[in-house]
Design an enzyme around this catalytic site. Structure first.
Site, PDB file in Angstrom:
ATOM      1  N   ASN A  16       0.858  -1.185   0.000  1.00 62.29           N
ATOM      2  CA  ASN A  16       0.000   0.000   0.000  1.00 62.29           C
ATOM      3  C   ASN A  16       0.896   1.238   0.000  1.00 62.29           C
ATOM      4  OD1 ASN A  16      -1.898   1.986   0.410  1.00 62.29           O
ATOM      5  ND2 ASN A  16      -2.268   1.493   2.564  1.00 62.29           N
ATOM      6  N   TRP A  17       1.003   1.861  -1.168  1.00 65.64           N
ATOM      7  CA  TRP A  17       1.923   3.004  -1.291  1.00 65.64           C
ATOM      8  C   TRP A  17       1.345   4.293  -0.705  1.00 65.64           C
ATOM      9  CZ3 TRP A  17       4.855   3.113  -6.651  1.00 65.64           C
ATOM     10  CH2 TRP A  17       5.790   2.064  -6.651  1.00 65.64           C
ATOM     11  N   LYS A  18       0.053   4.268  -0.363  1.00 66.01           N
ATOM     12  CA  LYS A  18      -0.587   5.491   0.166  1.00 66.01           C
ATOM     13  C   LYS A  18      -0.344   6.646  -0.806  1.00 66.01           C
ATOM     14  CE  LYS A  18      -0.060   3.526   4.711  1.00 66.01           C
ATOM     15  NZ  LYS A  18      -0.049   3.732   6.148  1.00 66.01           N
ATOM     16  N   HIS A  51      -9.638   1.917   4.727  1.00 65.05           N
ATOM     17  CA  HIS A  51      -8.350   2.098   5.415  1.00 65.05           C
ATOM     18  C   HIS A  51      -8.521   3.136   6.523  1.00 65.05           C
ATOM     19  CE1 HIS A  51      -4.213   3.095   6.281  1.00 65.05           C
ATOM     20  NE2 HIS A  51      -3.899   1.936   5.737  1.00 65.05           N
ATOM     21  N   GLU A  79      -6.823   5.493   7.464  1.00 68.22           N
ATOM     22  CA  GLU A  79      -6.493   6.882   7.095  1.00 68.22           C
ATOM     23  C   GLU A  79      -7.630   7.539   6.317  1.00 68.22           C
ATOM     24  OE1 GLU A  79      -2.721   5.980   5.323  1.00 68.22           O
ATOM     25  OE2 GLU A  79      -1.857   5.603   7.300  1.00 68.22           O
ATOM     26  N   GLU A  91      -5.756  -4.139  10.864  1.00 67.08           N
ATOM     27  CA  GLU A  91      -4.698  -3.152  11.057  1.00 67.08           C
ATOM     28  C   GLU A  91      -5.001  -2.316  12.299  1.00 67.08           C
ATOM     29  OE1 GLU A  91      -2.557  -2.101   7.211  1.00 67.08           O
ATOM     30  OE2 GLU A  91      -4.388  -0.934   7.200  1.00 67.08           O
ATOM     31  N   GLY A 107       2.254   2.755  10.882  1.00 66.41           N
ATOM     32  CA  GLY A 107       3.268   3.797  10.703  1.00 66.41           C
ATOM     33  C   GLY A 107       3.992   4.192  11.974  1.00 66.41           C
ATOM     34  N   SER A 123       3.048  -1.566  10.656  1.00 62.87           N
ATOM     35  CA  SER A 123       4.488  -1.632  10.942  1.00 62.87           C
ATOM     36  C   SER A 123       5.109  -2.989  10.608  1.00 62.87           C
ATOM     37  CB  SER A 123       4.781  -1.244  12.389  1.00 62.87           C
ATOM     38  OG  SER A 123       4.456   0.119  12.592  1.00 62.87           O
TER      39      SER A 123
HETATM   40  P1  PGA Z   1       2.649   0.724   7.742  1.00 60.14           P
HETATM   41  O1  PGA Z   1       1.209   0.965   7.082  1.00 60.14           O
HETATM   42  O2  PGA Z   1       3.145  -0.599   7.237  1.00 60.14           O
HETATM   43  O3  PGA Z   1       3.481   1.872   7.257  1.00 60.14           O
HETATM   44  O4  PGA Z   1       2.456   0.716   9.230  1.00 60.14           O
HETATM   45  C1  PGA Z   1       0.294  -0.083   6.931  1.00 60.14           C
HETATM   46  C2  PGA Z   1      -0.970   0.455   6.347  1.00 60.14           C
HETATM   47  O5  PGA Z   1      -1.469   1.491   6.810  1.00 60.14           O
HETATM   48  O6  PGA Z   1      -1.526  -0.094   5.391  1.00 60.14           O
END
Ligand code: PGA
Length: 223
Positions: free
Chosen positions: A6-8, A86, A88, A152, A158, A188
């Site tokens: 997931n590159w966001k 997600h 976010e 998650e 993150g 993470s």
């Molecule tokens: P992360 O993100 O691996 O940077 O913790 C995971 C995600 O939000 O999909």
């Protein structure tokens, strides 16, 4: 195993090109989810190395929805998957919205990857299992079985802080008792913890954010 990158809101055309040429061929199902403007390019370059997925979609197939992307378009340009709900994005959408998006994605021929997870406060209060159960139940009403759940925990995304292996296994067991689908872990995930997480019997794969951006660290995770 299923490993999602997931590159966001990261990545460029150059990085997409270099990543797709540098990731190793793998027997795992690899799914690259870059930002929307890179999807078409990623589909062209990914060939037999990985599948491509969106990071969200609307529940309508077209219409007056400025700034949104339809599941139909994602499918037409060659995506096979879409991440939904997600954390976010969850300030913008309810479990009901995510369920509508997931149904629309399935109807368009995409496999939704539905994200769930509790906040630190909910875990401290020991309410995490009930909270995630509610998310899973509400997001999956009337879905066919071709979807995945990504667990998650918000406090692990993150932050460098990973859920303990026992806690991952416990949460995944609970989710699997509710729905007959693959369950991925995210939060993470790094090259040095991926192996132990993947060894858990209730873990079917990983959703990787930060550590998926470099082909070098992603290759260490998939190997
Ligand atoms: P992360 O993100 O691996 O940077 O913790 C995971 C995600 O939000 O999909």
């Amino acid at each position: 195993m299923i490993i999602v990158a997931n590159w966001k809101m990261n990545g460029t055309k150059e990085e997409t090109s270099s990543w797709t040429s540098n990731i190793s061929l793998s027997s795992h199902t690899i799914i690259l989810c870059p930002p929307f403007p890179l999807l078409d390019y990623a589909v062209t370059l990914s060939k037999d190395k990985c599948y491509v997925g969106g990071q969200d979609c609307h529940y309508e197939s077209s219409g007056a929805y400025t700034g949104f992307t339809s599941p139909t378009l994602l499918k037409k340009i060659g995506c096979n998957y879409v991440i939904l709900g997600h954390s976010e994005r969850r300030h913008l959408e309810t479990n009901g919205d995510i369920q509508k998006k997931a149904r629309a994605a399935q109807e368009a021929g995409l496999t939704p990857i539905i994200c769930v997870g509790e906040s630190r406060d909910l875990r401290t209060a020991q309410k995490h299992l009930g909270f995630v159960e509610g998310q899973v139940r509400e997001c999956t009403v009337d879905l066919k079985n071709n979807y995945m759940i990504a667990y998650e925990p918000l406090w692990a995304i993150g932050t460098g802080e990973v859920c303990s292996l026992d806690d991952i296994e416990g949460m995944h067991s609970m989710i699997k008792s509710l729905v007959p689908v693959e369950v991925l872990y995210g939060g993470s995930v790094k090259p040095d913890n991926a192996k132990d997480i993947l060894a858990l019997s209730k873990v079917d794969g990983l959703l990787v954010g930060g550590a998926s951006l470099s082909a070098e660290s992603f290759n260490r995770i998939i190997s």
